[in-house]
Design a protein around this motif. Structure first.
Motif, PDB file in Angstrom:
ATOM      1  N   THR A 128      39.902  53.004  24.703  1.00 53.80           N
ATOM      2  CA  THR A 128      39.319  54.341  24.519  1.00 53.80           C
ATOM      3  C   THR A 128      38.250  54.616  25.578  1.00 53.80           C
ATOM      4  O   THR A 128      38.178  55.716  26.137  1.00 53.80           O
ATOM      5  N   ALA A 129      37.416  53.615  25.869  1.00 58.12           N
ATOM      6  CA  ALA A 129      36.370  53.786  26.882  1.00 58.12           C
ATOM      7  C   ALA A 129      36.972  54.069  28.255  1.00 58.12           C
ATOM      8  O   ALA A 129      36.487  54.930  29.002  1.00 58.12           O
ATOM      9  N   SER A 182      55.115  62.233  24.108  1.00 55.68           N
ATOM     10  CA  SER A 182      54.259  62.735  25.189  1.00 55.68           C
ATOM     11  C   SER A 182      53.094  63.481  24.565  1.00 55.68           C
ATOM     12  O   SER A 182      53.281  64.324  23.691  1.00 55.68           O
ATOM     13  N   VAL A 183      51.889  63.151  25.019  1.00 56.54           N
ATOM     14  CA  VAL A 183      50.661  63.777  24.520  1.00 56.54           C
ATOM     15  C   VAL A 183      50.008  64.513  25.683  1.00 56.54           C
ATOM     16  O   VAL A 183      49.751  63.916  26.733  1.00 56.54           O
ATOM     17  N   THR A 184      49.766  65.811  25.513  1.00 56.77           N
ATOM     18  CA  THR A 184      49.167  66.634  26.563  1.00 56.77           C
ATOM     19  C   THR A 184      47.781  67.080  26.137  1.00 56.77           C
ATOM     20  O   THR A 184      47.593  67.615  25.047  1.00 56.77           O
ATOM     21  N   LEU A 185      46.824  66.846  27.021  1.00 60.02           N
ATOM     22  CA  LEU A 185      45.430  67.231  26.792  1.00 60.02           C
ATOM     23  C   LEU A 185      45.023  68.275  27.819  1.00 60.02           C
ATOM     24  O   LEU A 185      45.235  68.077  29.017  1.00 60.02           O
ATOM     25  N   ALA A 186      44.460  69.386  27.353  1.00 57.13           N
ATOM     26  CA  ALA A 186      43.949  70.380  28.282  1.00 57.13           C
ATOM     27  C   ALA A 186      42.692  69.841  28.950  1.00 57.13           C
ATOM     28  O   ALA A 186      41.876  69.181  28.319  1.00 57.13           O
ATOM     29  N   ALA A 187      42.543  70.106  30.244  1.00 56.65           N
ATOM     30  CA  ALA A 187      41.322  69.700  30.944  1.00 56.65           C
ATOM     31  C   ALA A 187      40.171  70.561  30.463  1.00 56.65           C
ATOM     32  O   ALA A 187      40.354  71.574  29.798  1.00 56.65           O
ATOM     33  N   ALA A 188      38.951  70.139  30.795  1.00 54.85           N
ATOM     34  CA  ALA A 188      37.762  70.866  30.350  1.00 54.85           C
ATOM     35  C   ALA A 188      37.819  72.305  30.818  1.00 54.85           C
ATOM     36  O   ALA A 188      38.066  72.585  31.987  1.00 54.85           O
ATOM     37  N   GLY A 189      37.619  73.241  29.882  1.00 53.68           N
ATOM     38  CA  GLY A 189      37.612  74.659  30.218  1.00 53.68           C
ATOM     39  C   GLY A 189      38.982  75.265  30.358  1.00 53.68           C
ATOM     40  O   GLY A 189      39.122  76.434  30.706  1.00 53.68           O
ATOM     41  N   GLN A 190      40.062  74.487  30.101  1.00 51.02           N
ATOM     42  CA  GLN A 190      41.419  74.996  30.218  1.00 51.02           C
ATOM     43  C   GLN A 190      42.038  75.125  28.838  1.00 51.02           C
ATOM     44  O   GLN A 190      41.789  74.310  27.953  1.00 51.02           O
ATOM     45  N   PRO A 191      42.905  76.134  28.621  1.00 46.96           N
ATOM     46  CA  PRO A 191      43.615  76.234  27.349  1.00 46.96           C
ATOM     47  C   PRO A 191      44.673  75.156  27.251  1.00 46.96           C
ATOM     48  O   PRO A 191      45.093  74.585  28.259  1.00 46.96           O
ATOM     49  N   LEU A 244      39.943  55.420  28.860  1.00 51.19           N
ATOM     50  CA  LEU A 244      40.551  56.749  28.835  1.00 51.19           C
ATOM     51  C   LEU A 244      39.500  57.844  28.960  1.00 51.19           C
ATOM     52  O   LEU A 244      39.732  58.866  29.614  1.00 51.19           O
ATOM     53  N   ARG A 245      38.354  57.647  28.335  1.00 49.59           N
ATOM     54  CA  ARG A 245      37.287  58.654  28.447  1.00 49.59           C
ATOM     55  C   ARG A 245      36.819  58.790  29.896  1.00 49.59           C
ATOM     56  O   ARG A 245      36.537  59.898  30.376  1.00 49.59           O
ATOM     57  N   ARG A 246      36.720  57.698  30.603  1.00 48.41           N
ATOM     58  CA  ARG A 246      36.292  57.760  32.003  1.00 48.41           C
ATOM     59  C   ARG A 246      37.366  58.401  32.867  1.00 48.41           C
ATOM     60  O   ARG A 246      37.049  59.132  33.811  1.00 48.41           O
ATOM     61  N   LEU A 247      38.633  58.161  32.553  1.00 49.56           N
ATOM     62  CA  LEU A 247      39.704  58.854  33.274  1.00 49.56           C
ATOM     63  C   LEU A 247      39.620  60.353  33.029  1.00 49.56           C
ATOM     64  O   LEU A 247      39.820  61.167  33.936  1.00 49.56           O
ATOM     65  N   ARG A 248      39.316  60.724  31.773  1.00 54.81           N
ATOM     66  CA  ARG A 248      39.200  62.137  31.434  1.00 54.81           C
ATOM     67  C   ARG A 248      38.073  62.790  32.246  1.00 54.81           C
ATOM     68  O   ARG A 248      38.223  63.903  32.767  1.00 54.81           O
ATOM     69  N   ALA A 249      36.946  62.122  32.359  1.00 56.77           N
ATOM     70  CA  ALA A 249      35.833  62.657  33.131  1.00 56.77           C
ATOM     71  C   ALA A 249      36.208  62.795  34.608  1.00 56.77           C
ATOM     72  O   ALA A 249      35.862  63.791  35.262  1.00 56.77           O
ATOM     73  N   LEU A 299      44.088  58.659  22.203  1.00 53.43           N
ATOM     74  CA  LEU A 299      44.276  59.900  22.957  1.00 53.43           C
ATOM     75  C   LEU A 299      43.752  61.098  22.174  1.00 53.43           C
ATOM     76  O   LEU A 299      43.157  62.019  22.748  1.00 53.43           O
ATOM     77  N   ARG A 300      43.933  61.094  20.873  1.00 50.91           N
ATOM     78  CA  ARG A 300      43.463  62.219  20.056  1.00 50.91           C
ATOM     79  C   ARG A 300      41.932  62.279  20.048  1.00 50.91           C
ATOM     80  O   ARG A 300      41.357  63.337  19.845  1.00 50.91           O
ATOM     81  N   ARG A 301      41.281  61.134  20.256  1.00 51.63           N
ATOM     82  CA  ARG A 301      39.822  61.128  20.294  1.00 51.63           C
ATOM     83  C   ARG A 301      39.285  61.834  21.534  1.00 51.63           C
ATOM     84  O   ARG A 301      38.098  62.196  21.591  1.00 51.63           O
TER      85      ARG A 301
END
Length: 346
Positions: free
Chosen positions: A280-281, A329-338, A283-288, A313-315
């Motif tokens: 999880t840690a 397949s799990v899709t996450l919107a980037a920050a500020g994106q729908p 993945l959070r850094r990849l998200r950033a 991923l849901r976290r």
């Protein structure tokens, strides 16, 4: 007495600054600080002055014009303006060392700007000053646009601002390269980007993982060949992060791969280090990293039975999920994106 900020351009010739200061002195205006910015149009003089309470903006403008100043800007100032600009810039640089994410606020404070915008792409025009707009290059990628109504920016202000941008990028890069992470059970690991010299460590990580763990990561299972491992070390347009145990052994990796404006993320954690918050840690850094890179969305592919990864991923935020047989397949919107539907391959 009242504090005012005055900026005016004069011919860059001997004696012209003294003419302007003499004109102000005749109006009982006391100069507290002065800066001279050299430009192609002449010398831009920036004053902090103490003027009689009875003086108005028009009175000061008239004194500037009489002193051969042009393109004058006059505005009330605050007591904080008494700090000279080099000292102010150094103080703001010190703030960035401790909090590099405060770059936008720092640029606003340094330049008295009205807005600072980060762009994920290089600037359309040349970096520098364009009247009330300043374009700065972000060494980490992209650019910054700084806006101010009046007065126009000067090359000296641009140089200071670009130096702060580069300082912030250097601090962020240093922090990203060596991050100590303590897991919930007290174990410590170091997170850092992968490099070409990590091929052997990556191979050892894969050899230490069980067939089930490899199957979750690569769906088909098995250990990737050397060519694919090398690509994973430095994915085009993305990044691979490694988790290194105190023994120096790599115990986990997470990869962000760019596919246009879509980023694909994946994670591999050695069996003994699973269910300890490490995945999880990472993945959070990849998200950033993806948010800074301007990706429109992130997608991850895994087996339907990989409950731990799906939960992690849901976290990360709101997600949309699609299932195709045994693959999810799990899709996450980037920050500020729908949110957006995951891409499909033909």
């Amino acid at each position: 007495m009242a504090l005012w900020r005055i900026r005016a351009t004069v011919d860059d010739r001997p004696g012209y600054l003294s003419v302007l200061t003499a004109s102000l002195a005749l109006k009982s205006v006391n100069l507290l600080a002065v800066q001279v910015h050299t430009t192609e149009a002449g010398a831009v003089d920036d004053f902090l002055v103490d003027a009689p309470e009875t003086m108005t903006e028009n009175d000061l403008l008239a004194a500037v014009i009489k002193g051969r100043g042009r393109d004058a800007f006059v505005a009330r100032a605050e007591a904080q303006g008494l700090v000279d600009q080099p000292t102010r810039a150094l103080a703001l640089a010190g703030r960035l060392v401790h909090d590099p994410e405060a770059l936008g606020e720092t640029l606003v404070a340094l330049l008295d700007a009205t807005d600072v915008r980060w762009r994920p792409r290089p600037p359309a025009d040349q970096p520098g000053v364009h009247g009330g707009r300043m374009t700065l290059i972000d060494p980490a990628g992209g650019s910054y646009e700084v806006l101010r109504a009046l007065p126009a920016f000067t090359p000296a202000e641009y140089a200071r601002a670009q130096a702060l941008v580069e300082l912030s990028a250097a601090v962020v890069r240093h922090q990203r390269e060596n991050v100590a992470l303590m897991l919930a059970d007290g174990a410590e690991v170091t997170l850092r980007p992968a490099g070409p010299d990590d091929l052997g460590a990556l191979r050892e990580l894969h050899d230490a993982c069980s067939p089930a763990t490899l199957r979750h990561r690569y769906l088909g299972g098995g250990v990737p060949g050397e060519a694919r491992l090398r690509r994973l070390l430095q994915p085009a347009g993305g990044v691979t992060l490694l988790a290194v145990a105190p023994t120096g052994r790599v115990v986990a990796m997470a990869t962000l791969t760019a596919e246009g404006d879509l980023g694909e993320i994946s994670v591999l954690v050695e069996d003994a280090w699973q269910r300890r918050g490490l995945g999880t840690a990472l993945l959070r850094r990849l998200r950033a990293h993806a948010d800074r890179g301007g990706f429109a969305a992130l997608v991850a592919y895994t087996g339907a039975e990989n409950v731990a990864l799906l939960r992690a991923l849901r976290r990360l935020g709101p997600a949309s999920t699609e299932r195709d047989g045994g693959v999810v397949s799990v899709t996450l919107a980037a920050a500020g994106q729908p949110e957006r539907a995951p891409a499909t391959s033909g």
